[in-house]
Write a protein that holds these residues in place. Structure first.
Motif, PDB file in Angstrom:
ATOM      1  N   ILE A   1      11.580  82.563 -43.133  1.00 50.98           N
ATOM      2  CA  ILE A   1      13.027  82.694 -43.130  1.00 50.98           C
ATOM      3  C   ILE A   1      13.593  81.353 -42.708  1.00 50.98           C
ATOM      4  CG2 ILE A   1      15.000  83.910 -42.162  1.00 50.98           C
ATOM      5  CD1 ILE A   1      13.355  86.342 -41.933  1.00 50.98           C
ATOM      6  N   LEU A   2      14.283  80.715 -43.652  1.00 54.59           N
ATOM      7  CA  LEU A   2      14.886  79.421 -43.357  1.00 54.59           C
ATOM      8  C   LEU A   2      16.343  79.649 -43.028  1.00 54.59           C
ATOM      9  CD1 LEU A   2      13.389  77.426 -46.331  1.00 54.59           C
ATOM     10  CD2 LEU A   2      12.576  77.503 -43.985  1.00 54.59           C
ATOM     11  N   MET A   3      16.821  78.901 -42.078  1.00 54.40           N
ATOM     12  CA  MET A   3      18.172  79.142 -41.632  1.00 54.40           C
ATOM     13  C   MET A   3      18.929  77.826 -41.588  1.00 54.40           C
ATOM     14  SD  MET A   3      18.930  81.501 -38.444  1.00 54.40           S
ATOM     15  CE  MET A   3      20.262  82.628 -38.548  1.00 54.40           C
ATOM     16  N   LYS A   4      20.189  77.900 -42.004  1.00 51.74           N
ATOM     17  CA  LYS A   4      21.037  76.723 -41.868  1.00 51.74           C
ATOM     18  C   LYS A   4      22.244  77.195 -41.077  1.00 51.74           C
ATOM     19  CE  LYS A   4      21.031  74.130 -45.744  1.00 51.74           C
ATOM     20  NZ  LYS A   4      21.604  73.700 -47.035  1.00 51.74           N
ATOM     21  N   CYS A   5      22.476  76.593 -39.935  1.00 61.44           N
ATOM     22  CA  CYS A   5      23.548  77.057 -39.052  1.00 61.44           C
ATOM     23  C   CYS A   5      24.624  76.012 -38.917  1.00 61.44           C
ATOM     24  CB  CYS A   5      22.989  77.295 -37.651  1.00 61.44           C
ATOM     25  SG  CYS A   5      22.200  78.860 -37.483  1.00 61.44           S
ATOM     26  N   PHE A   6      25.839  76.433 -39.127  1.00 60.41           N
ATOM     27  CA  PHE A   6      26.968  75.569 -38.793  1.00 60.41           C
ATOM     28  C   PHE A   6      27.853  76.370 -37.862  1.00 60.41           C
ATOM     29  CE2 PHE A   6      25.634  74.384 -43.124  1.00 60.41           C
ATOM     30  CZ  PHE A   6      25.155  73.134 -42.836  1.00 60.41           C
ATOM     31  N   LEU A   7      27.448  76.443 -36.603  1.00 63.62           N
ATOM     32  CA  LEU A   7      28.136  77.305 -35.654  1.00 63.62           C
ATOM     33  C   LEU A   7      28.598  76.483 -34.454  1.00 63.62           C
ATOM     34  CD1 LEU A   7      25.632  80.291 -35.649  1.00 63.62           C
ATOM     35  CD2 LEU A   7      27.865  80.235 -36.745  1.00 63.62           C
ATOM     36  N   SER A   8      29.782  76.835 -33.946  1.00 63.74           N
ATOM     37  CA  SER A   8      30.299  76.112 -32.789  1.00 63.74           C
ATOM     38  C   SER A   8      29.694  76.677 -31.504  1.00 63.74           C
ATOM     39  CB  SER A   8      31.820  76.274 -32.725  1.00 63.74           C
ATOM     40  OG  SER A   8      32.382  76.069 -33.992  1.00 63.74           O
ATOM     41  N   GLY A   9      29.697  75.851 -30.495  1.00 62.71           N
ATOM     42  CA  GLY A   9      29.322  76.293 -29.159  1.00 62.71           C
ATOM     43  C   GLY A   9      27.861  76.656 -29.034  1.00 62.71           C
ATOM     44  N   MET A  10      27.583  77.581 -28.130  1.00 57.95           N
ATOM     45  CA  MET A  10      26.209  78.032 -27.886  1.00 57.95           C
ATOM     46  C   MET A  10      26.072  79.493 -28.299  1.00 57.95           C
ATOM     47  SD  MET A  10      24.014  75.934 -26.785  1.00 57.95           S
ATOM     48  CE  MET A  10      23.302  74.913 -25.540  1.00 57.95           C
ATOM     49  N   PRO A  11      25.948  79.778 -29.577  1.00 61.79           N
ATOM     50  CA  PRO A  11      25.958  81.177 -30.009  1.00 61.79           C
ATOM     51  C   PRO A  11      24.614  81.873 -29.790  1.00 61.79           C
ATOM     52  CG  PRO A  11      25.689  79.741 -31.889  1.00 61.79           C
ATOM     53  CD  PRO A  11      25.781  78.845 -30.689  1.00 61.79           C
ATOM     54  N   ASP A  12      24.670  83.163 -29.585  1.00 62.23           N
ATOM     55  CA  ASP A  12      23.482  84.002 -29.465  1.00 62.23           C
ATOM     56  C   ASP A  12      23.370  84.799 -30.744  1.00 62.23           C
ATOM     57  OD1 ASP A  12      21.470  84.520 -27.620  1.00 62.23           O
ATOM     58  OD2 ASP A  12      23.004  84.680 -26.037  1.00 62.23           O
ATOM     59  N   LEU A  13      22.249  84.724 -31.420  1.00 59.35           N
ATOM     60  CA  LEU A  13      22.109  85.433 -32.689  1.00 59.35           C
ATOM     61  C   LEU A  13      21.071  86.533 -32.587  1.00 59.35           C
ATOM     62  CD1 LEU A  13      23.533  82.771 -33.579  1.00 59.35           C
ATOM     63  CD2 LEU A  13      22.353  83.021 -35.747  1.00 59.35           C
ATOM     64  N   LYS A  14      21.267  87.562 -33.372  1.00 57.03           N
ATOM     65  CA  LYS A  14      20.303  88.647 -33.395  1.00 57.03           C
ATOM     66  C   LYS A  14      20.083  89.038 -34.847  1.00 57.03           C
ATOM     67  CE  LYS A  14      19.702  93.117 -31.257  1.00 57.03           C
ATOM     68  NZ  LYS A  14      20.324  94.111 -30.412  1.00 57.03           N
ATOM     69  N   LEU A  15      18.826  89.090 -35.240  1.00 57.05           N
ATOM     70  CA  LEU A  15      18.504  89.345 -36.640  1.00 57.05           C
ATOM     71  C   LEU A  15      17.776  90.673 -36.752  1.00 57.05           C
ATOM     72  CD1 LEU A  15      18.216  88.071 -39.586  1.00 57.05           C
ATOM     73  CD2 LEU A  15      15.971  87.335 -38.823  1.00 57.05           C
ATOM     74  N   GLY A  16      18.198  91.522 -37.688  1.00 59.99           N
ATOM     75  CA  GLY A  16      17.521  92.802 -37.904  1.00 59.99           C
ATOM     76  C   GLY A  16      16.889  92.833 -39.280  1.00 59.99           C
ATOM     77  N   LEU A  17      15.614  93.214 -39.337  1.00 55.95           N
ATOM     78  CA  LEU A  17      14.909  93.286 -40.612  1.00 55.95           C
ATOM     79  C   LEU A  17      14.468  94.726 -40.835  1.00 55.95           C
ATOM     80  CD1 LEU A  17      12.637  90.193 -40.030  1.00 55.95           C
ATOM     81  CD2 LEU A  17      14.645  90.282 -41.498  1.00 55.95           C
ATOM     82  N   ASN A  18      14.032  95.033 -42.050  1.00 54.04           N
ATOM     83  CA  ASN A  18      13.552  96.393 -42.276  1.00 54.04           C
ATOM     84  C   ASN A  18      12.060  96.503 -42.008  1.00 54.04           C
ATOM     85  OD1 ASN A  18      12.861  94.843 -44.435  1.00 54.04           O
ATOM     86  ND2 ASN A  18      13.053  96.481 -45.949  1.00 54.04           N
ATOM     87  N   ASP A  19      11.599  95.846 -40.947  1.00 48.17           N
ATOM     88  CA  ASP A  19      10.172  95.975 -40.647  1.00 48.17           C
ATOM     89  C   ASP A  19       9.926  97.213 -39.809  1.00 48.17           C
ATOM     90  OD1 ASP A  19      11.401  94.406 -38.436  1.00 48.17           O
ATOM     91  OD2 ASP A  19       9.389  94.617 -37.599  1.00 48.17           O
ATOM     92  N   LYS A  20       8.742  97.764 -39.976  1.00 45.81           N
ATOM     93  CA  LYS A  20       8.432  99.076 -39.439  1.00 45.81           C
ATOM     94  C   LYS A  20       8.556  99.132 -37.915  1.00 45.81           C
ATOM     95  CE  LYS A  20       4.786 102.463 -40.153  1.00 45.81           C
ATOM     96  NZ  LYS A  20       3.375 102.558 -40.554  1.00 45.81           N
ATOM     97  N   ILE A  21       7.950  98.168 -37.261  1.00 42.83           N
ATOM     98  CA  ILE A  21       7.922  98.235 -35.797  1.00 42.83           C
ATOM     99  C   ILE A  21       9.326  98.123 -35.230  1.00 42.83           C
ATOM    100  CG2 ILE A  21       6.936  97.211 -33.735  1.00 42.83           C
ATOM    101  CD1 ILE A  21       4.817  95.974 -35.643  1.00 42.83           C
ATOM    102  N   GLY A  22      10.093  97.194 -35.785  1.00 46.43           N
ATOM    103  CA  GLY A  22      11.458  96.994 -35.308  1.00 46.43           C
ATOM    104  C   GLY A  22      12.280  98.263 -35.474  1.00 46.43           C
TER     105      GLY A  22
END
Lengths: 438, 838
Positions: A207-228
């Motif tokens: 998963i490649l990510m390109k971020c153009f975000l201000s400040g110190m953001p906290d991100l949370k990613l949800g996938l359709n993986d079984k354990i998650g």
């Protein structure tokens, strides 16, 4: 002692030294000669990337037309050394803007020396993060924050960043428009026997990510993986939604991801670096959707003729299509002539690689184009031994398709200023090593 | 650092010879030195670039030192850096000039910009000039206390550099203690990490002389330090994490709770994107759980997925590094990986070093359930374009067959190989079929049918030919035309270049003769005649031996040459388990890649015998030679290895060598026997006509008898005048694999006689085994011997360590010709055991 390097050399293919940097005195000054004499000028080149000559060990890697050689005299950490080279090359690339080759090195050798000084000290890797290094080592050099004329950037701040706690992100970033781009890139590896059974198949994704975000953001990613998903339904004490779930064999994350939280809550949460980076890598072996099936029949008709029929079936959705499909069908060395009939795309015989190369620029889903070819062979008395067939190899890209079935369910961004973000998600599946024996 | 030697190749157009260019640069730099004109920095920069690029390609630009220093008064940081780089490169060779730089470096160390302070400090500590260290102590001391972490980070490494230039200065200034304090209190993790690497190096090397240092070294792996660092691990950079994990792997936890605490804390590291961190974590897990068998096994299960991911991602070189580790684990616990065999399938385009490891793993994980798939896959590789890999895969099939799984199917496959009609496939398969038959004689029927169809003309490789001939001899009763094939081969005796094949041919004809005398009689006569006339000592001797045996008594001859055989149950393993454990202890290092413990490739003593012989030279000359001198010599010798100036080495050592080789009374076995045989051979050949019928008469007696007797090993003859120059010995010792490694007990007489190394040397020489280097004092002696097969170039190398107090000899043998390694080892041991008897 986990020393990674006593000396580093960059050589071109002729063996001329482009860069040499000695970090420790425990290896002699003429290691390049030893490398040239014992590895480059012999058949040893390419047989093994780790070699011992005299009391020194040489690790070498070829990157475009450059050899990077690391010399050590102790029982060094090989994995660390190779990873260091790979990271260093990535760093140089980000400085040169893409290419890393002999010319780029010749044009930037002063910069490379500067960087080599910063990223390794006395054989121990230091800071290799491009984000931080770019703060105080600039390609121009002139615009250095430390030049005689003080620039706007306060100097102490930069060095604090060099060693700061959140090493991968600078404070005080501001963007007018806050955007995040997610690219899910998968490569499918397949090995199919001549009888059509899958011998080995797996997907490595990133998963490649390109971020153009201000400040110190906290991100949370949800996938359709079984354990998650299971964990989530456990916590919310409601049954998991039906739908496809994916079982990830293994996952690795960028250093920004909070691994402790991943292990306890199975969520991917992180403070992203600015700009482009690789968020995670994963591997899947179960339940892989192969985008293509290849059905070859190759008949040898006597000693001078061959008949090749290949049918390629696309098994993804009707509305989707694959791009840049190339199918390489090996033929014997003594092929004289080949005539084709294809229902789609173009085919030709490439004598340099002993293959019929069939290219289809745009390949819609649920179709099955065929190629039939007649091959004429030069009859030779010497070549009476039967031809051993290398596998058919395939290249392709299928946008909006994931062989693993992985989907991004959500991407949440929290920042204390509470701005809105725009998220873009793209999927693409590429061929890794897609081999069909025939 | 010494100035890089001028490249010895003829200069190419892009690499000017340098002289005039350097003079040019010199004048230009002079002009700029004092100038304050605008834009002067830019022109300086161009000139500096030129200087650095000359330096890089190996042109000596040290003559510009003065001018460079003069131009260094600048505020341009890029210029400064280039200047620092230049100074760092040439200071060691020009200590007087280096003094010039001290001034401006020291000034820069006090600059208000932390970046400049750091850079200057790094350059100052990289000068590596011993008499300038006094100028270094002050700036380092203040650097360690600097309020900027970048400067502290550089200063810590500076301390380590100082230690390598002058250990005493470093210790006297009490720097190690300062570092320890910083390590435990500095807020910046890179400073902490650098302290850790510096302290590990300093205390490890001090530990041998100072008790305090060895105590300090121990405290590094004590609970408070380890736990302090572990709790901060997440702040560390990925590289620093590797360093820290390496340290944790050495820690011995007090109880199992601690072990689980550490593992819980580190488990998420297995998810790290940096493969080096993952490997380092795996090492910690494996080391911590060594004593807990169940958990250890669970660890294997846990680390499987991350390892397999690492293998499939990254460049081939990176996967090679990981695969080497996986290889080690697979060989240690094949059953755990047996369901993952598909991961070890080779891709068509993978480099052969990756394929080779994968093949070995496939072989290792084969068991009842997956053998069929694995062998099917391996058979695909046999048709590979990459011939070495094709060979490896055939060998792999054979190894699996010898592991006794599903032999039936595998035999079929092997026989199919024989029908593929590719020279190298046939050759490898023949060797395998031979080994297989030695283990499973019950398969002879199927195999022989196929082997019989192979035309010996299509088999060229000596090993394969020997295997074919062996089978012809062994199963001649089942192969109709065996005697005629052998006869054909005998007729072409002179075209057969390999002595190994000729030896096998002699034996095979003998065996065939016992089974089918009338048909073979002619071939036997021809073979014995040819053998007796053979210029090769072994072949000649064997022919003579057979001839006399037959003359003496045919039935005894059969008992000697063709006794009933016991199937071989286990073929010898090459690596001892002790070595395997050593490698495992050094997980995540080069040892794993080389598949040998680090002492074998980093200790000078084990790399080759010559450092050792140097030492010996010094010892025997007299006691005045101090240890320091020895060490200096060894380092020099080490450098010379790479300089390839072997001629000098030979000169320096030739004297002592030749002395030892020629002073002893020579026992000239070969010439004596050659002369004798020459005299006899004429009469022998004429006697052969008589010998033939005689033998066939005796066959009637023979049929009723069949007492089992051990097969007599073909006698191995050594060249008593073998000469080997030290360089070749060293080179061979490095190249060859260990053939035999064993411990041998000495008899008391031998121990008593071994008061000085020289005694054993003379004794071994009388057995045609020469000594090339020896040394040691009671009770430990060490010898390097060599011997040469008579009239052949094949060389045997031996390392022999004798401890007289325990009466044990540790023997390592390396040979050119693996076939005779056992014979040689027997011969060597018998010679050794005779030592001490008058």
């Amino acid at each position: 002692m986990p020393v990674a390097a006593s000396a580093i050399y960059f050589l071109n293919l002729r063996g001329d030294v482009l860069i040499n940097r000695l970090y420790r005195d425990d290896v002699g000054g003429n290691m390049v000669d030893a490398f040239r004499m014992h590895i480059m000028q012999t058949k040893e080149l390419g047989t093994c990337p780790v070699r011992q000559i005299g009391g020194c060990s040489f690790f070498y890697m070829r990157i475009s037309n450059v050899y990077i050689v690391i010399v050590v005299s102790s029982n060094a950490n090989v994995a660390c050394a190779f990873k260091f080279v790979v990271e260093a090359v990535a760093l140089f690339k980000s400085y040169f803007g893409g290419a890393f080759d002999e010319d780029a090195i010749r044009n930037n050798f002063v910069l490379i020396y500067e960087l080599l000084d910063e990223i390794m000290d006395f054989g121990y890797p230091q800071n290799l993060s491009p984000e931080i290094l770019k703060l105080y080592i600039t390609q121009e050099g002139v615009r250095s924050p430390f030049s005689s004329k003080p620039t706007d950037k306060p100097v102490p701040n930069a060095t604090l960043q060099v060693t700061g706690a959140v090493g991968w992100r600078r404070e005080g970033l501001v963007y007018k428009k806050n955007e995040v781009f997610l690219d899910i890139v998968e490569s499918v590896n397949l090995l199919m026997s001549s009888k059509g059974s899958v011998l080995r198949c797996d997907v490595t994704g990133k998963i490649l990510m390109k971020c153009f975000l201000s400040g110190m953001p906290d991100l949370k990613l949800g996938l359709n993986d079984k354990i998650g998903l299971e964990k989530e339904s456990q916590m919310k004490s409601r049954p998991a939604k039906s739908g496809k779930t994916i079982e990830l064999d293994d996952v690795t994350f960028h250093q920004c991801v909070n691994l402790t939280r991943f292990n306890s809550e199975k969520t991917v949460s992180f403070v992203p670096p600015d700009g482009e980076f690789e968020l995670m890598k994963y591997r899947i072996t179960e339940g892989v959707n192969l985008p293509f099936r290849v059905l070859p029949t190759i008949k040898e008709l006597g000693r001078t003729r061959m008949e090749v029929n290949v049918k390629v079936k696309s098994v993804f959705g009707v509305k989707m299509f694959a791009l840049g499909v190339v199918i390489k069908i090996p033929v014997p060395k003594q092929t004289a002539k080949a005539s084709f009939q294809v229902t789609s795309g173009r085919a030709k015989y490439n004598a340099a690689i002993d293959c019929l190369v069939w290219k289809i620029r745009k390949f819609p889903g649920q179709t099955e184009p065929t190629l039939s070819a007649e091959i004429e062979l030069i009859s030779t008395m010497a070549e009476k031994k039967s031809w051993t067939r290398p596998p058919i190899q395939m290249e392709f890209q299928v946008p909006m398709f994931t062989a693993s079935g992985l989907r991004v369910r959500f991407l949440k961004v929290w920042e204390k200023s509470g701005y809105n973000t725009v998220e873009w998600v793209r999927y693409i599946t590429k061929a890794g090593s897609y081999e069909i024996r025939c | 650092m010494a100035p890089p030697a001028q490249s010895q190749r003829s200069p190419s157009p892009s690499q000017p010879s340098g002289k005039s260019e350097v003079t040019d640069l010199k004048t230009q730099l002079r002009q700029l030195a004092g100038s304050r004109a605008p834009g002067v920095d830019d022109s300086k920069r161009e000139l500096f670039k030129k200087v650095i690029s000359y330096m890089t390609i190996g042109i000596d630009v040290s003559s510009l030192f003065g001018e460079m220093v003069m131009c260094s008064a600048t505020s341009d940081i890029v210029l400064k850096k280039m200047c620092y780089l230049y100074v760092g490169n040439y200071a060691k060779g020009n200590p007087e000039l280096a003094l010039l730089t001290i001034n401006f470096l020291q000034r820069d160390c006090k600059d208000e910009d932390p970046m400049i302070r750091g850079l200057a400090l790094r350059s100052l500590s990289s000068l590596r000039v011993e008499n300038l260290v006094e100028y270094l102590v002050g700036p380092l001391g203040s650097g360690l206390k600097d309020n900027n972490s970048y400067v502290r980070m550089v200063a810590v490494m500076g301390v380590l550099k100082l230690y390598h230039i002058s250990a005493a200065t470093c210790v006297d200034a009490d720097f190690p203690a300062t570092l320890k304090h910083l390590m435990l209190h500095d807020p910046d993790t890179q400073v902490v990490a650098n302290c850790l690497s510096a302290l590990q190096e300093i205390w490890s090397s001090e530990a041998s002389t100072s008790e305090e240092a060895s105590r300090e070294k121990e405290t590094l792996i004590s609970k408070p330090v380890i736990f302090y660092l572990l709790n901060r691990i997440k702040e560390f950079s990925e590289w620093a994490q590797c360093l820290l994990l390496e340290l944790v792997a050495k820690y011995v936890p007090a109880d199992s709770n601690e072990i689980f605490d550490i593992m819980n804390l580190l488990e998420d590291r297995l998810q790290h994107a940096n493969g080096a961190v993952v490997l380092a974590t795996i090492k910690v897990f494996l080391q911590l759980t060594l004593s807990m068998a169940d958990v250890h096994q669970e660890v294997y299960e846990r680390i499987k997925a991350p390892l397999l991911t690492l293998v499939s991602s990254g460049s081939p070189e990176q996967s090679y590094a990981v695969l080497s580790h996986l290889h080690l684990l697979v060989l240690r616990a094949p059953y755990i990986f047996s369901s993952d065999y598909k991961h070890f399938y080779c891709q068509y385009n993978e480099p052969s070093y990756v394929k080779k490891l994968k093949l070995e793993m496939l072989t290792a994980v084969a068991n009842e359930t997956n053998t069929y798939e694995i062998v099917t896959e391996l058979c695909e590789y046999a048709a590979n374009v990459d011939i070495p890999i094709a060979r490896e895969s055939i060998r792999a099939v054979g190894k699996i067959a010898l592991q006794q799984y599903d032999v039936n199917a595998i035999v079929d496959r092997l026989l199919q190989f024989l029908e593929m009609e590719k020279d190298y496939v046939t050759a490898e398969a023949l060797v395998l079929v031979k080994d297989l038959l030695r283990k499973y004689p019950q398969w002879s029927h199927d195999c022989i049918a196929v082997v019989g169809n192979i035309s010996s003309k299509n088999v060229q490789e000596p090993k394969a030919k020997a295997a074919l001939i062996w089978m012809l001899g062994e199963y001649s009763q089942d192969m109709n035309d065996a005697p005629y094939i052998l006869e054909g081969l005998t007729e072409n005796w002179d075209d057969e270049h390999s002595a190994e094949v000729r030896l096998h041919l002699l034996t095979a004809v003998m065996k065939c003769f016992f089974k089918r005398p009338p048909e073979t009689q002619k071939a036997l006569g021809a073979a014995l005649a040819a053998g007796l006339a053979d210029f090769h000592q072994d072949v000649h001797d064997r022919a003579l031996f057979y001839y006399r045996l037959l003359q003496y008594n045919v039935s005894i001859a059969e008992r000697v040459v063709n006794p009933p055989k016991q199937p071989v149950s286990v073929f010898a393993d090459t690596h001892s388990s002790e070595i395997k454990d050593r490698i495992f202890d050094e997980f995540n290092s080069l040892s794993v890649v080389y598949q040998k413990p680090s002492y074998m490739f980093t200790d000078k003593e084990h790399r080759g015998p010559f450092e050792f012989s140097d030492e010996l030279g010094n010892l025997s000359i007299g006691a005045e030679a101090t240890n320091d001198v020895v060490r200096a010599n060894r380092v020099e010798a080490n450098d010379q290895d790479l300089l390839l100036s072997t001629s000098e080495k030979e000169e320096s050592r030739g004297a002592s060598n030749n002395g030892s080789a020629y002073s002893a009374p020579l026992y000239d076995a070969s010439s004596v026997s050659a002369a004798a045989s020459q005299a006899q051979s004429d009469s022998l050949i004429s006697n052969l006509e008589v010998a033939g019928p005689q033998a066939s008469f005796a066959i009637d007696d023979l049929l009723g008898l069949g007492l089992p007797a051990a097969p007599a090993p073909p006698p191995l003859k050594l060249n008593s005048r073998a000469v080997l120059d030290p360089a070749t010995f060293q080179q061979k010792w490095r190249q060859l694999p260990i053939s035999v490694s064993q411990e041998h007990s000495l008899n008391p007489q031998g121990v008593a006689a071994l008061t000085a190394p020289q005694a054993l040397l003379r004794h071994m020489q009388s057995h045609s085994i020469q000594c090339i280097a020896s040394g040691g004092q009671s009770p430990n002696f060490k010898f390097f011997f060599f011997a040469q097969k008579a009239e052949e170039s094949s060389i045997y190398l031996v390392e022999c360590k004798i401890n007289t107090s325990s009466a044990k000899a540790q023997i390592t043998i390396k040979v050119d010709d693996q076939n005779t390694s056992q014979e040689f080892s027997t011969l060597f041991l018998s010679a050794l055991s005779k030592f001490g008897f008058p």
